[in-house]
Design a protein around this motif. Sequence first.
Motif, short mmCIF file in Angstrom:
data_model
loop_
_atom_site.label_atom_id
_atom_site.label_comp_id
_atom_site.label_asym_id
_atom_site.label_seq_id
_atom_site.Cartn_x
_atom_site.Cartn_y
_atom_site.Cartn_z
N UNK A 56 0.66 -1.02 -0.08
CA UNK A 56 0.15 0.54 0.35
C UNK A 56 1.17 0.94 0.05
N UNK A 57 0.48 2.33 -0.96
CA UNK A 57 1.96 3.19 -1.31
C UNK A 57 0.62 4.59 -1.53
N UNK A 58 1.55 5.68 -0.61
CA UNK A 58 1.01 6.97 -1.48
C UNK A 58 1.85 7.91 -2.49
N UNK A 59 1.48 8.45 -3.79
CA UNK A 59 2.10 9.10 -4.98
C UNK A 59 1.68 10.57 -4.64
N UNK A 60 2.83 11.36 -4.70
CA UNK A 60 2.53 13.09 -4.93
C UNK A 60 3.25 13.07 -5.20
N UNK A 61 2.66 13.91 -6.24
CA UNK A 61 3.59 15.12 -7.24
C UNK A 61 3.47 15.94 -7.11
N UNK A 62 4.56 17.31 -7.44
CA UNK A 62 4.75 18.46 -7.64
C UNK A 62 3.22 19.26 -8.13
N UNK A 63 3.26 18.49 -9.48
CA UNK A 63 1.91 19.73 -10.07
C UNK A 63 1.24 18.22 -10.18
N UNK A 64 -0.52 18.61 -10.44
CA UNK A 64 -1.51 17.64 -11.23
C UNK A 64 -1.21 16.52 -11.82
N UNK A 65 -1.96 15.62 -11.27
CA UNK A 65 -2.36 14.77 -12.27
C UNK A 65 -2.65 15.10 -13.88
N UNK A 66 -3.02 16.42 -13.64
CA UNK A 66 -3.47 16.63 -15.59
C UNK A 66 -3.04 16.65 -15.86
N UNK A 67 -1.55 17.31 -15.29
CA UNK A 67 -0.10 17.79 -16.15
C UNK A 67 0.17 16.97 -16.56
N UNK A 68 0.81 15.67 -15.65
CA UNK A 68 1.33 14.54 -16.09
C UNK A 68 0.86 13.94 -16.56
N UNK A 69 -0.38 13.66 -16.77
CA UNK A 69 -1.32 12.79 -18.15
C UNK A 69 -1.97 13.72 -18.89
N UNK A 70 -2.03 14.74 -19.09
CA UNK A 70 -2.09 16.10 -20.59
C UNK A 70 -1.15 15.72 -21.71
N UNK A 71 -2.60 15.91 -22.83
CA UNK A 71 -1.81 15.61 -24.33
C UNK A 71 -1.97 16.85 -25.28
N UNK A 72 -1.76 17.19 -24.49
CA UNK A 72 -2.44 18.56 -25.34
C UNK A 72 -2.30 19.23 -26.66
N UNK A 73 -1.93 17.98 -27.11
CA UNK A 73 -2.77 17.94 -29.13
C UNK A 73 -4.27 17.78 -28.73
N UNK A 74 -4.63 16.30 -28.21
CA UNK A 74 -6.10 15.64 -28.04
C UNK A 74 -7.03 16.91 -27.12
N UNK A 75 -5.86 17.65 -25.77
CA UNK A 75 -6.37 17.91 -24.80
C UNK A 75 -7.38 16.50 -23.33
N UNK A 76 -6.45 15.27 -23.65
CA UNK A 76 -6.63 14.04 -22.93
C UNK A 76 -6.28 14.39 -21.20
N UNK A 77 -6.83 14.11 -20.52
CA UNK A 77 -6.97 14.54 -19.36
C UNK A 77 -6.24 12.91 -18.53
N UNK A 78 -6.35 13.43 -17.25
CA UNK A 78 -5.32 12.09 -16.80
C UNK A 78 -5.72 10.31 -16.82
N UNK A 79 -5.52 9.68 -16.68
CA UNK A 79 -5.38 8.33 -16.66
C UNK A 79 -6.76 7.60 -15.38
#
Length: 335
Positions: free
Chosen positions: A120-143
């Motif tokens: 069991x673990x916790x993952x925390x990023x300095x950016x938002x999840x949306x930013x990590x997974x953001x596809x700028x060409x399609x606008x698709x958001x996080x997984x």
Amino acid sequence: MDNFDKRIKQIAKDENWEIPNEIDNNISKLLKNIEEPKTVRKRPLKVAILVASLSILTITTAFAIENIIEYFNYNKNSEYISSKEELETFGSVVSLTSKDKGIEFKLDNISVDDNYINIFYTIKGEKSIDEYYKDHSTGEKHKEAKYANPFINLEVDKIKLKNLVMQEYEAVYTSENELKGMQRINVSKYNIKNNFNLKIYTNEIFMQKGEWTVSTNIDKSKAITETRKYNVNKNIEIKNKEYSVTEEKEFDVTHYLNIDKVIISPFGNEIVVKEKVDADFTKLDAIAPIHLDSKFALVDENNNYLEIVGKGSIGHDSTTNGVTNSFEFKLKDKD
């Protein structure tokens, strides 16, 4: 002070107070460290000592609660095969952290038996999840959270465990930049000691390359007391025909099976099967070594068919055409 101790116990006896042995012993220890008073007023002194003793026991009991898994507080709809109570009973708090590329991986809890390592673990990023997974060409958001789980590698006493199968995994986003996840990893084909060092590491989180590593010592002896392990080592031969798409014809094939072991443990039941085949097998398609799962059934002594609920821990050796599979099954009766 011995006379004072006897007087206190006599007071309890005269007034029909029932004092458990554990509290009684604590009273004796407490009395050794205080001066004997000139007068003894029965009830106040007795009550004070009992309250003090009960307080000590309460504190001790509180510290005995070692493992609370926060994950289940966030994912109320968890479908994890092992219950929260089992995972907490046979697990422990770890709370170790590794940070790289602005992302923190914190190992919260771990529960281990002979069949599974549950982490069991916790993952925390300095950016938002949306930013990590953001596809700028399609606008698709996080997984979806479940698929944002990183692939976990394990080392036991500095030896890497190969061909691991993440047989069950879940996750939940707890904020815009935090994920809590869990994985159930099949280790039944390995013979892991009751006390061992476990290294957990990954090189990609939220699609970011990096190095995250935590290491801790594990004691699984508590789970072993609830485990039944049978080293079967029984050999079986099965002759049948296998069709090769590449060769466009059938081959006569002999499968040499070894029923290695059966493990009934708190986190699941596994039968481990090793398999080799004769030389003609080299002409068959690569997928053929793992066909065993569709060609057998498990039956108990009362002719009850046991449900096979999963397969994992696949390991193929191209030099011997050997494979080791483990199959999880449900029991009709624990005995």
